[in-house]
Write a protein that holds these residues in place. Structure first.
Motif, PDB file in Angstrom:
ATOM      1  N   LEU A   1       0.848  -1.180   0.000  1.00 55.81           N
ATOM      2  CA  LEU A   1       0.000   0.000   0.000  1.00 55.81           C
ATOM      3  C   LEU A   1       0.888   1.236   0.000  1.00 55.81           C
ATOM      4  CD1 LEU A   1      -3.292   0.503   1.901  1.00 55.81           C
ATOM      5  CD2 LEU A   1      -1.625   2.354   1.828  1.00 55.81           C
ATOM      6  N   PHE A   2       0.617   2.146  -0.932  1.00 55.11           N
ATOM      7  CA  PHE A   2       1.362   3.394  -1.055  1.00 55.11           C
ATOM      8  C   PHE A   2       0.466   4.533  -0.587  1.00 55.11           C
ATOM      9  CE2 PHE A   2       2.699   0.386  -4.265  1.00 55.11           C
ATOM     10  CZ  PHE A   2       4.077   0.388  -4.161  1.00 55.11           C
ATOM     11  N   ALA A   3       1.034   5.435   0.198  1.00 60.83           N
ATOM     12  CA  ALA A   3       0.267   6.553   0.738  1.00 60.83           C
ATOM     13  C   ALA A   3       1.046   7.835   0.532  1.00 60.83           C
ATOM     14  CB  ALA A   3      -0.019   6.344   2.222  1.00 60.83           C
ATOM     15  N   HIS A   4       0.414   8.821  -0.086  1.00 58.59           N
ATOM     16  CA  HIS A   4       1.045  10.137  -0.222  1.00 58.59           C
ATOM     17  C   HIS A   4       0.299  11.147   0.621  1.00 58.59           C
ATOM     18  CE1 HIS A   4       1.900  14.100  -2.227  1.00 58.59           C
ATOM     19  NE2 HIS A   4       3.086  13.671  -1.866  1.00 58.59           N
ATOM     20  N   CYS A   5       1.043  11.821   1.484  1.00 51.93           N
ATOM     21  CA  CYS A   5       0.477  12.884   2.314  1.00 51.93           C
ATOM     22  C   CYS A   5       0.841  14.225   1.697  1.00 51.93           C
ATOM     23  CB  CYS A   5       1.010  12.804   3.739  1.00 51.93           C
ATOM     24  SG  CYS A   5       0.434  14.157   4.786  1.00 51.93           S
ATOM     25  N   SER A   6      -0.174  14.923   1.236  1.00 48.08           N
ATOM     26  CA  SER A   6       0.005  16.270   0.717  1.00 48.08           C
ATOM     27  C   SER A   6      -0.284  17.299   1.803  1.00 48.08           C
ATOM     28  CB  SER A   6      -0.914  16.482  -0.480  1.00 48.08           C
ATOM     29  OG  SER A   6      -0.940  17.822  -0.900  1.00 48.08           O
TER      30      SER A   6
ATOM     31  N   THR B   1       1.642  11.388  12.762  1.00 47.35           N
ATOM     32  CA  THR B   1       1.260  12.317  11.698  1.00 47.35           C
ATOM     33  C   THR B   1       2.321  12.299  10.601  1.00 47.35           C
ATOM     34  OG1 THR B   1       0.113  13.747  13.271  1.00 47.35           O
ATOM     35  CG2 THR B   1       0.710  14.709  11.150  1.00 47.35           C
ATOM     36  N   MET B   2       1.904  12.040   9.373  1.00 43.28           N
ATOM     37  CA  MET B   2       2.832  12.069   8.249  1.00 43.28           C
ATOM     38  C   MET B   2       3.144  13.521   7.891  1.00 43.28           C
ATOM     39  SD  MET B   2       1.180   9.211   5.731  1.00 43.28           S
ATOM     40  CE  MET B   2       1.010   7.473   6.209  1.00 43.28           C
ATOM     41  N   PRO B   3       4.405  13.841   7.626  1.00 45.77           N
ATOM     42  CA  PRO B   3       4.721  15.208   7.207  1.00 45.77           C
ATOM     43  C   PRO B   3       4.108  15.513   5.843  1.00 45.77           C
ATOM     44  CG  PRO B   3       6.702  13.999   7.875  1.00 45.77           C
ATOM     45  CD  PRO B   3       5.612  12.998   7.762  1.00 45.77           C
ATOM     46  N   PRO B   4       3.536  16.684   5.664  1.00 43.33           N
ATOM     47  CA  PRO B   4       3.052  17.064   4.330  1.00 43.33           C
ATOM     48  C   PRO B   4       4.188  16.997   3.314  1.00 43.33           C
ATOM     49  CG  PRO B   4       2.206  18.577   5.980  1.00 43.33           C
ATOM     50  CD  PRO B   4       3.225  17.716   6.674  1.00 43.33           C
ATOM     51  N   GLY B   5       3.887  16.437   2.155  1.00 42.93           N
ATOM     52  CA  GLY B   5       4.905  16.257   1.136  1.00 42.93           C
ATOM     53  C   GLY B   5       5.755  15.027   1.396  1.00 42.93           C
ATOM     54  N   SER B   6       5.104  13.874   1.636  1.00 41.25           N
ATOM     55  CA  SER B   6       5.857  12.639   1.874  1.00 41.25           C
ATOM     56  C   SER B   6       5.106  11.450   1.304  1.00 41.25           C
ATOM     57  CB  SER B   6       6.130  12.431   3.375  1.00 41.25           C
ATOM     58  OG  SER B   6       4.923  12.386   4.124  1.00 41.25           O
TER      59      SER B   6
ATOM     60  N   ARG C   1       9.679   8.834   1.799  1.00 39.22           N
ATOM     61  CA  ARG C   1      10.544   9.784   1.120  1.00 39.22           C
ATOM     62  C   ARG C   1       9.769  11.080   0.906  1.00 39.22           C
ATOM     63  NH1 ARG C   1      13.040   7.315  -4.158  1.00 39.22           N
ATOM     64  NH2 ARG C   1      13.557   5.738  -2.605  1.00 39.22           N
ATOM     65  N   LEU C   2      10.472  12.197   0.947  1.00 35.50           N
ATOM     66  CA  LEU C   2       9.833  13.486   0.737  1.00 35.50           C
ATOM     67  C   LEU C   2       9.470  13.682  -0.734  1.00 35.50           C
ATOM     68  CD1 LEU C   2      11.970  15.887   2.971  1.00 35.50           C
ATOM     69  CD2 LEU C   2       9.732  14.877   3.484  1.00 35.50           C
ATOM     70  N   THR C   3       8.358  14.362  -0.963  1.00 36.75           N
ATOM     71  CA  THR C   3       7.955  14.767  -2.313  1.00 36.75           C
ATOM     72  C   THR C   3       7.810  16.275  -2.294  1.00 36.75           C
ATOM     73  OG1 THR C   3       5.628  14.445  -1.760  1.00 36.75           O
ATOM     74  CG2 THR C   3       6.763  12.616  -2.820  1.00 36.75           C
ATOM     75  N   LEU C   4       8.923  16.958  -2.303  1.00 35.80           N
ATOM     76  CA  LEU C   4       8.878  18.411  -2.221  1.00 35.80           C
ATOM     77  C   LEU C   4       8.227  18.976  -3.472  1.00 35.80           C
ATOM     78  CD1 LEU C   4      12.448  19.067  -0.794  1.00 35.80           C
ATOM     79  CD2 LEU C   4      10.288  18.964   0.440  1.00 35.80           C
ATOM     80  N   PRO C   5       7.365  19.947  -3.328  1.00 37.29           N
ATOM     81  CA  PRO C   5       6.682  20.514  -4.495  1.00 37.29           C
ATOM     82  C   PRO C   5       7.669  21.047  -5.521  1.00 37.29           C
ATOM     83  CG  PRO C   5       5.642  21.253  -2.464  1.00 37.29           C
ATOM     84  CD  PRO C   5       6.903  20.553  -2.074  1.00 37.29           C
ATOM     85  N   SER C   6       7.379  20.802  -6.797  1.00 35.32           N
ATOM     86  CA  SER C   6       8.212  21.318  -7.881  1.00 35.32           C
ATOM     87  C   SER C   6       7.314  21.904  -8.950  1.00 35.32           C
ATOM     88  CB  SER C   6       9.073  20.199  -8.466  1.00 35.32           C
ATOM     89  OG  SER C   6       8.259  19.212  -9.083  1.00 35.32           O
ATOM     90  N   PRO C   7       7.832  22.803  -9.778  1.00 38.12           N
ATOM     91  CA  PRO C   7       7.003  23.409 -10.824  1.00 38.12           C
ATOM     92  C   PRO C   7       6.492  22.347 -11.792  1.00 38.12           C
ATOM     93  CG  PRO C   7       9.046  24.627 -10.532  1.00 38.12           C
ATOM     94  CD  PRO C   7       9.187  23.366  -9.755  1.00 38.12           C
TER      95      PRO C   7
END
Length: 270
Positions: free
Chosen positions: A182-187, A239-244, A257-263
């Motif tokens: 299961l994959f989870a993305h926290c925005s 709590t998952m950090p936003p962008g992970s 892993r972090l998913t830092l916002p990009s253009p």
């Protein structure tokens, strides 16, 4: 916004307790009243329940709450519509086949600017951005790996690359599973808990219900539960950090892993 619920375990487990509280958030303890759905992976199959009615009043939800379906991976969603009318075809989770596996996806958020070019291999039935994103993700994975399903780690790497640009375009909380992991993305908002021995008693926040997990588990059981907001009020949710982005397998966190916002760049078809 919508509400997400996921479960990943090392042994088939029912989600009745968690779903009892989650169900109430669809029109009773919260305002999300535009439909709900839940998907259970069972072997190679998926048992999918969808209803465009509020989950708090849904007879189908009552069936699910009282039906102890055991699964290694579960994804549930309560909708508050942002794009698309309230209808069955716009109700999450969405399901598709890739590499001879069922994939299930649920999204909490809004990405109105993302209009990817779809090549026809996966097409939306409804008119939500969520289903369009799901089709694009699967199209991109198939394009990248062709007809050979990747190993779990390579799949996580690919999802990280695909998710990161979208994370800067809007709210993009999601749950995704192929039945293996299961994959989870926290925005903006997701929490999780891993229950393992020694098991204790848990109490729901949305309904006065308690369960002593030590009475319904074995010492080797391990269960991860992911939710938009914690479902219980006496357990140490993380709590998952936003962008992970997070990978759960066998009831535990395998990678994050972090998913830092990009253009936004050209993402169509890749």
């Amino acid at each position: 916004m919508c509400q997400l619920l996921g479960m990943n375990c090392n042994v088939p487990t029912d989600i009745c307790f968690s779903f009892t509280g989650f169900q109430k958030r669809g029109g009773a303890t919260d305002v999300h009243a535009d439909g709900w759905g839940i998907a259970f992976f069972e072997g190679k199959g998926v048992r999918l329940f969808l209803d465009p009615q509020p989950s708090a009043q849904s007879p189908v939800a009552e069936l699910v709450r009282n039906y102890p379906i055991r699964s290694l991976n579960v994804i549930a969603h309560i909708r508050k519509a942002t794009q698309g009318i309230v209808s069955l075809e716009n109700t999450h989770p969405f399901q598709r086949e890739l590499w001879g596996q069922y994939w299930v996806f649920a999204h909490n958020g809004n990405l109105p600017q993302f209009q990817p070019e779809l090549d026809g291999s996966f097409l939306p039935v409804g008119d939500t951005d969520s289903e369009r994103i799901f089709c694009w993700l699967l199209q991109s994975l198939r394009s990248r790996f062709d007809d050979v399903p990747p190993a779990r780690e390579a799949l996580f790497d690919a999802l990280h690359e695909l998710t990161t640009p979208l994370a800067g375009m809007g709210i993009f909380n999601y749950l995704l599973s192929n039945g293996d992991s299961l994959f989870a993305h926290c925005s903006t908002e997701l929490s999780y808990i891993v229950r393992h021995a020694p098991f204790a008693t848990a109490h729901l926040k949305d309904e006065d219900v308690m369960v002593d997990f030590s009475e319904v588990t074995t010492p080797n059981d391990r269960v991860a539960v992911i939710a938009t907001q914690p479902l219980t009020d006496n357990e140490p949710w993380i709590t998952m950090p936003p962008g992970s982005l997070w990978l759960f397998h066998d009831g535990e966190v395998v990678a994050h892993r972090l998913t830092l916002p990009s253009p936004f760049k050209s993402l169509s078809g890749s």
